[in-house]
Design an enzyme around this catalytic site. Structure first.
Site, PDB file in Angstrom:
ATOM      1  N   ASP A  62      33.183  86.377 207.935  1.00  0.00           N
ATOM      2  CA  ASP A  62      33.861  85.835 206.760  1.00  0.00           C
ATOM      3  C   ASP A  62      34.024  84.326 206.873  1.00  0.00           C
ATOM      4  OD1 ASP A  62      34.162  88.369 205.651  1.00  0.00           O
ATOM      5  OD2 ASP A  62      36.128  88.688 206.581  1.00  0.00           O
ATOM      6  N   TYR A 123      34.351  91.111 219.426  1.00  0.00           N
ATOM      7  CA  TYR A 123      35.089  89.975 218.874  1.00  0.00           C
ATOM      8  C   TYR A 123      36.270  89.633 219.773  1.00  0.00           C
ATOM      9  CZ  TYR A 123      32.863  90.143 214.203  1.00  0.00           C
ATOM     10  OH  TYR A 123      31.981  90.095 213.154  1.00  0.00           O
TER      11      TYR A 123
END
Length: 283
Positions: A62, A123
């Site tokens: 994003d 992540y």
């Protein structure tokens, strides 16, 4: 399956970027700056091609999210690759902006697909509870939380979310897409520098899933909720207004994992099948 057309060769790209100045990975209408747009433009320029060669990526990050170990693929005409392969990496380094780098370019093995052949993505979200705030040199990559955080409690709450579950409570629902994912590892540690790293590895992630789970863990760490709360939210299966989606700048895609070459095609088949849990009506 994702097949390479006759006359083309599939190339794997390993890249990293600072997401601060990008509106995410994927190209968008209206001329907004994206990582995909920059890399595709650079490829078109250095190969002197009249057409754009479209990239497929392992994880569509994003706006504001960073990547250290992103992976993508592109199908190039075989004659272009034969002519450019020895000098393409250096030419891209000269053409790309400084906030995105391609570190490796190589012909992909048969069955490789950057997105569907991946078996996990890892992540890390970085946050500090230092009462003085964030080191100015790290301000674009670390979130400041202005309450003291109990890392041990956060880690226990993270461990309660490991496994295959329906993460609808932590995801932004997309029409026709399943919210079933499998978290392989989830943990929280504090480094010697005081920075807290929330690390999660899963087969895939829903939109906003990581940032929503981090928001829940922060509420546990600062004492606003008990250690059992994130799992209760998960089991309820609906969005809880107390779960906040934290800001994107603390999140970095660190690594993408792939199976052995001979298992790539089978992994693609598995990844393209929609998953359900026992008793669930999920697509």
């Amino acid at each position: 399956m994702s097949e390479v057309q006759p006359g083309f060769v599939r190339i794997r790209l390993d890249l990293s970027y600072d997401g601060t100045g990008f509106h995410g990975w994927a190209k968008q209408a209206g001329g907004r700056r994206t990582v995909q747009g920059e890399v595709e433009d650079a490829l078109r320029t250095v190969t002197r091609s009249p057409e754009t060669f479209e990239l497929t990526v392992a994880g569509r990050t994003d706006a504001g999210v960073h990547a250290r170990g992103q992976v993508a693929h592109v199908d190039l005409p075989r004659e272009v690759w034969a002519e450019q392969s020895g000098k393409l990496l250096k030419r891209l380094a000269g053409r790309l902006p400084r906030d995105v780098r391609v570190w490796a370019l190589r012909e992909a093995p048969s069955g490789f697909d950057a997105r569907f052949a991946a078996i996990w993505r890892r992540y890390v979200y970085r946050v500090t509870d230092n009462p003085g705030g964030v080191d100015p040199l790290l301000r674009g990559h670390v979130l400041w939380h202005d309450w003291p955080l109990d890392v041990a409690v956060m880690d226990a709450a993270a461990k309660s979310l490991i496994g295959e579950h329906d993460f609808a409570a932590y995801a932004k629902k997309r029409e026709g897409a399943t919210t079933i994912r499998e978290i392989l590892d989830f943990g929280v540690t504090r480094g010697a520098d005081g920075i807290i790293e929330i690390e999660v590895r899963a087969d895939a992630f829903c939109h906003n899933q990581v940032r929503s789970m981090v928001g829940a863990l922060l509420f546990v760490g600062d004492g606003h909720r008990g250690v059992e709360w994130p799992r209760k939210v998960l089991d309820a299966g609906v969005r809880d207004s107390a779960v906040h989606v934290v800001r994107p700048h603390g999140l970095t895609l660190e690594e993408v994992g792939y199976p052995a070459d001979e298992l790539l095609l089978e992994r693609q088949r598995q990844a393209r099948n929609r998953r359900t849990l026992p008793g669930a009506d999920c697509r």
